[in-house]
Enzyme design. Sequence first.
Site, mmCIF file in Angstrom:
data_model
loop_
_atom_site.group_PDB
_atom_site.id
_atom_site.type_symbol
_atom_site.label_atom_id
_atom_site.label_comp_id
_atom_site.label_asym_id
_atom_site.label_seq_id
_atom_site.Cartn_x
_atom_site.Cartn_y
_atom_site.Cartn_z
ATOM 1 N N GLN A 351 42.528 45.894 29.575
ATOM 2 C CA GLN A 351 43.264 47.078 30.038
ATOM 3 C C GLN A 351 42.377 48.324 29.988
ATOM 4 O OE1 GLN A 351 44.365 44.944 27.657
ATOM 5 N NE2 GLN A 351 46.608 44.741 27.697
ATOM 6 N N GLN A 373 41.770 45.441 35.294
ATOM 7 C CA GLN A 373 43.138 45.318 34.784
ATOM 8 C C GLN A 373 43.723 46.712 34.539
ATOM 9 O OE1 GLN A 373 43.553 42.618 31.509
ATOM 10 N NE2 GLN A 373 45.695 43.145 31.124
ATOM 11 N N ASP A 374 44.946 46.927 35.070
ATOM 12 C CA ASP A 374 45.683 48.184 34.846
ATOM 13 C C ASP A 374 44.973 49.400 35.458
ATOM 14 O OD1 ASP A 374 47.379 46.574 33.460
ATOM 15 O OD2 ASP A 374 47.111 47.548 31.527
ATOM 16 N N ASP A 395 47.705 43.161 37.154
ATOM 17 C CA ASP A 395 48.685 44.255 37.038
ATOM 18 C C ASP A 395 48.083 45.606 37.441
ATOM 19 O OD1 ASP A 395 50.170 42.194 35.886
ATOM 20 O OD2 ASP A 395 49.715 42.852 33.837
ATOM 21 N N ARG A 463 54.497 40.749 39.143
ATOM 22 C CA ARG A 463 55.177 39.991 38.106
ATOM 23 C C ARG A 463 55.964 40.985 37.239
ATOM 24 N NH1 ARG A 463 51.272 38.288 33.175
ATOM 25 N NH2 ARG A 463 49.941 40.128 33.054
#
Length: 557
Positions: A351, A373-374, A395, A463
């Site tokens: 993250q 990620q993120d 994500d 998701r």
Amino acid sequence: MTTMSTILILLLPLFVTLVLGDTPPTTTVSTGTVCKYTPDPSYCKSVLPTQNGNVYDYGRFSVKKSLSQATKFLDLVNKYLHKSSTLSTPAIRALQDCKTLAELNLDFLSSSFQTVNKTTRFLQSSQADDIQTLLSAILTNQQTCSDGLQSTSSAWSVKNGLSSPISNDTKLFSVSLALFTKGWVPSHKNKPSTFHPTRKQLGFQNGRLPLKMSSRTRAIYESVSNRKLLQATVDEDVMVSDIVVVSQDGSGNFTTISDAIAAAPNKSLSTDGYFLIYVTAGVYDENVSIDKKKTYLMMVGDGINQTIITGNRSVIDGWTTFNSASFVVVGQGFVGVNFTVRNTAGAVKHQAVALRNGADLSTFYSCSFEGYQDTLYTHSLRQFYRECDIYGTVDFIFGNAAVVFQNCNLYPRLPMSGQFNAITAQGRTDPNQNTGTSIHNCTIKAADDLAVNIGSVKTYLGRPWKEYSRTVYMQSFIDNVVDVTGWNKWDGDFALSTLYYAEYNNSGPGSSTDNRVTWPGYHVINATDAVNFTVTNFLLGDDWLPQTGVTYTSNLV
């Protein structure tokens, strides 16, 4: 979640309609009756006064009690921070996040109470949306505080000491949001959902800056008009109060973006005009933060991959996801144009946020957000992105704002071995939050590194990060990078019945819905449903986007 509790949650709106739908908010009812409208009726009954009242009485009481509890929670967080010498750096950072978020909650609850305390009727759509947005954000802030503490491996005493207050306050805030929605929000808040395709075109087209300014500001404008971006005819659309220039070679007013932000006035109003920060080409290695005091700023760069803001904070290095961002904006009314934001921590650091946006009525036009990620944290409140590029892996668009992406390019990248890509992870936690992610007329294609490895990685539209996750893709081009199932689970059957995922009239080789997931919360929708997620209806954007000068499409195309 058990099957029976899932069924009860699905039936809650119908049950509420039967019990309360024909009961005017001014009718005196018992707490048992009014609490059936809330997600946790038992808790609701435990906190509301025992004497009968109407929805407005209960709602005012709940918001006032929420304000009191939020004050106590901030005091508690400060007490832990005063003992910080015994805590690890990650624990201190998590507590500092909680303090920041608790301070925002006090602001939001104060504004909400002022409204509900003097009004006992349905509000106009825009005013109702304002307060529903604030009460939705309060829940998001609580969840963010909790998530940050839970991710901290040390400081068990802090987590144990705050977990119960966070849980109880979250339930109380949920009661306030539910009662506000019942009492003050008109039943048809949005404009009629009849499908009428319309377009609204404003400024910022082809580099044009539709700026209206004073003679002093015009002189500054002309002094930098040799810059490529500012070679534009000055129009009369967007008011600018002042301009400062950031240039690393010393030719401007400042050499860092942070210094230019510090020089901006505090608490500007929308009627004051934008304080414009023009950032010339260069790589600005600084963690930029625009706090809640710096309202109605406009930041304009020399273009994507020309003006670049970078940072490299990550969760692996001891930062929370919330404070890992290279660029943070909280100040209301921010407009960002023509620059790139990167987090250079890399995929191995997990993250690592490029942009965190918690600014209400904020807009980004022709910007690029790059990470793994993120990447893009659309944290809370109301946001709009137009003609932006977003790159990431897991994500990479996440958060719990009410946000519309329009005419943007979403680029899944090659993740680490063993990972899959999820374009979105929307974080709605309460059925009364007016939040969600709307992806409209965008393009989803593999980034270059993934395009040559297209078969080695699964890529999904999203998701469910939280229980009521809500994401809609409509009228977008979806390339074959997206798996035929479309969507992926978070953990077992978590949220599959309570989420709302929808697709409408998309195109491209990855757009077929024939083999999509069959979850109860997944839908292929028609135009009548899709129009609820347009700029006009989902963001009430016609009320605030025109002043930004950013091009937008108000309805379906």
